[in-house]
Design an enzyme around this catalytic site. Structure first.
Site, PDB file in Angstrom:
ATOM      1  N   VAL A  29     -23.536  -7.675  -6.360  1.00 45.54           N
ATOM      2  CA  VAL A  29     -23.084  -8.674  -7.461  1.00 45.54           C
ATOM      3  C   VAL A  29     -23.362  -9.942  -6.604  1.00 45.54           C
ATOM      4  CG1 VAL A  29     -21.009  -9.492  -8.160  1.00 45.54           C
ATOM      5  CG2 VAL A  29     -21.460  -7.102  -8.449  1.00 45.54           C
ATOM      6  N   GLY A  59     -22.030   7.964 -12.665  1.00 50.70           N
ATOM      7  CA  GLY A  59     -21.634   7.757 -11.261  1.00 50.70           C
ATOM      8  C   GLY A  59     -21.499   6.457 -11.041  1.00 50.70           C
ATOM      9  N   CYS A  80     -19.040   1.666 -10.117  1.00 48.22           N
ATOM     10  CA  CYS A  80     -17.995   0.805 -10.951  1.00 48.22           C
ATOM     11  C   CYS A  80     -17.324   1.678 -11.924  1.00 48.22           C
ATOM     12  CB  CYS A  80     -18.788  -0.119 -11.868  1.00 48.22           C
ATOM     13  SG  CYS A  80     -19.397  -1.413 -10.985  1.00 48.22           S
ATOM     14  N   LYS A 126     -28.339   6.192 -11.102  1.00 45.12           N
ATOM     15  CA  LYS A 126     -29.258   6.087 -12.275  1.00 45.12           C
ATOM     16  C   LYS A 126     -30.507   5.285 -11.864  1.00 45.12           C
ATOM     17  CE  LYS A 126     -27.651   1.354 -13.454  1.00 45.12           C
ATOM     18  NZ  LYS A 126     -26.938   0.443 -14.475  1.00 45.12           N
TER      19      LYS A 126
END
Ligand SMILES: NC(=O)c1ccc[n+]([C@@H]2O[C@H](COP(=O)([O-])OP(=O)(O)OC[C@H]3O[C@@H](n4cnc5c(N)ncnc54)[C@H](O)[C@@H]3O)[C@@H](O)[C@H]2O)c1
Length: 464
Positions: free
Chosen positions: A34, A285, A288, A349
């Site tokens: 982030v 998964g 977050c 992912k």
């Protein structure tokens, strides 16, 4: 007198923000997925940005123009903005705070053992800010934090300012982040909306100034700070509930004979429902959803609110991560000794190297415990995978190499390149033509026509 008021709200705090256009001076603390992405994007919009991290190795890499994490386009953005004198890196927060109009806190908020949010990193940054700040500044909490954290940050900073006798007015804002790993730069530059929890008009003006180069002004949604903190958790829980609900429907389809893909098209065409986050699979998964859903439950429990729906999401997902290993063991029996199983896709992912809470971890641990030999392939997550997967796992350089000689292949993360695997050819190099598709990536009949046993999620192709 120190006026820390605006901090979380009530009195005037003495900060004046005069909108004069960009550049703003910005400090971003934490250079993870982030902080680094948002800091780089702020710089790309013309602001002067200091990115600060306590991890010396990470900062050294960044100073050399290397990105410590994988996000498409990030390394180039860092190099360009550093070269053009807008993006700087340091391990010393004082460097970032010297001129800062806004200081973003974007450090990790991992779960504790019982699923609460560990605020140690956030509160340690609050300490550093309190110890080093010299002039007024808006402190913006971007980390995902339980409701009430802004107040804690405010109190910590206030204690230090009082001790130091510094009259630096500050106000604490909440600005949760909604980017998705794998599309982080795109999401950051083109957010659906920007949520800002702020009290004073000055703070709102500063955030409007910053974000109006990212979104239309009516997409900057101002609210009180507590509501902004809750919004982030509510958004993630809502998305997670959709996934878990579809996984439950997939299990029903497998049990009674039905195709979850058809059900998905049937319900997604209802505009009230829409098409997003309705794919059944082997569980979610990432850094977050799992932790945020748990944290929301703990916050609810802590104040006597029964979080019935939210706690069910987590339970469904835990069970869903076990679907693939159970399928493999139903097919081969409990003792997998001597079987070589290829696992395709390790990160939680596609598009990221993040292994946090990845379903591949549950799968591989289970198969290894039952005696299987694993050869795994992921386009970019191998390094991170090595630190969380059993040491016996072998890593291949391509999907083809992983599949060659395997008794079966299990697809766990749907990297687009796996869509173009030539299974006719791959099958001829496998010991067993058996494919478990944890993401429903392939058309069942197409794969079956190639002579494969094909198993997937909720599409009438389960092991019975
Ligand atoms: N990863 C995502 O997709 C995502 C999306 C939205 C929101 N969030 C939230 O954003 C926050 C950050 O997530 P992330 O994935 O970027 O975390 P991360 O673990 O990738 O990065 C955190 C960084 O903060 C640094 N750090 C820790 N303590 C520090 C300190 N005292 N001073 C300076 N730096 C410090 C660490 O060294 C690390 O580089 C979390 O609250 C997370 O829930 C994450």
């Amino acid at each position: 007198m120190i006026t820390l008021a605006g901090v979380w709200g009530e009195e005037p705090h003495g900060l004046v923000f005069v909108a004069e256009g960009l550049p703003l001076n910005i400090c971003v603390v934490g250079t993870g997925y982030v902080g680094l992405v948002t800091g780089s994007c702020f710089a790309d919009k013309g602001n002067k940005v200091w990115c600060v991290d306590i991890d010396e190795k990470r900062v050294a890499m960044l100073k050399r123009g290397e990105s410590p994490i994988y996000e498409e386009g990030l390394a180039e953005m860092i190099t360009r903005n550093s070269a053009e004198g807008r993006l700087f890196f340091s391990t010393d927060i004082a460097d970032g705070l010297t001129d800062a109009d806004l200081c973003f806190i974007a450090v990790g908020t991992p779960p504790t053992e019982n699923g609460e949010t560990d605020l140690a990193q956030v509160l340690s940054v609050a300490d550093s800010i309190g110890l080093h700040i010299r002039k007024g500044c808006f402190i913006v909490v971007k980390s995902t934090v339980p409701v009430g954290t802004g107040r804690l940050v405010c109190d910590k900073i206030g204690v230090h300012l009082r001790e130091r006798g510094i009259k630096a007015p500050v106000e604490i804002l909440s600005n949760p982040e909604f980017l998705k790993e794998g599309r982080a730069i795109h999401d950051c530059l083109n957010p659906d909306r920007v949520v800002v929890g702020a009290v004073s008009e000055e703070a709102k003006a500063a955030m409007r100034e910053l974000y109006s180069s990212f979104v239309e002004e009516d997409r900057i949604i101002f609210m009180d700070p507590a509501s902004a903190e809750i919004t982030k958790y509510a958004a993630n829980a809502m998305l997670a509930v959709r996934i878990s609900f579809m996984n439950e429907i997939a299990r029903l389809c497998d049990a009674v004979g039905g195709d979850v893909s058809a059900v998905r098209s049937g319900i997604a065409s209802d505009r009230r429902i829409g098409e997003y986050f309705l794919n059944a699979g082997c569980g979610y998964g990432g850094s977050c959803f799992p932790k945020d859903v748990q944290s929301l439950c703990r916050v609810g429990e802590g104040c006597g609110v029964e979080m019935t729906v939210t706690s069910a999401i987590e339970k469904v997902n835990r069970n869903q991560k076990r679907v693939l290993p159970i399928m493999v063991r139903r097919r081969f029996g409990q003792d997998l000794t001597g079987l070589n199983i290829a696992v395709l896709g390790l990160a939680f992912k596609p598009g990221t190297d993040d292994m946090r809470e990845a379903p591949s971890i549950t799968l591989i641990n289970d198969l290894v415990e039952h005696g299987a030999d694993i050869t795994a392939f992921d386009p970019i997550a191998e390094d991170n995978a090595k630190s969380v997967l059993p040491g016996s796992v072998k890593y291949a350089r391509s999907a083809g190499e992983a599949i060659t000689g395997a008794d079966a292949a299990v697809l766990v993360a749907e990297w687009p390149e796996f869509g173009s695997i030539d299974w006719a050819r791959a099958g001829s190099h496998m010991k067993g033509k058996i494919l478990f598709d944890g993401r429903n990536m392939y058309e069942p009949q197409t794969i079956k026509n190639l002579g494969f046993e094909y198993y997937c999620i909720g599409r009438n192709c389960a092991v019975r």
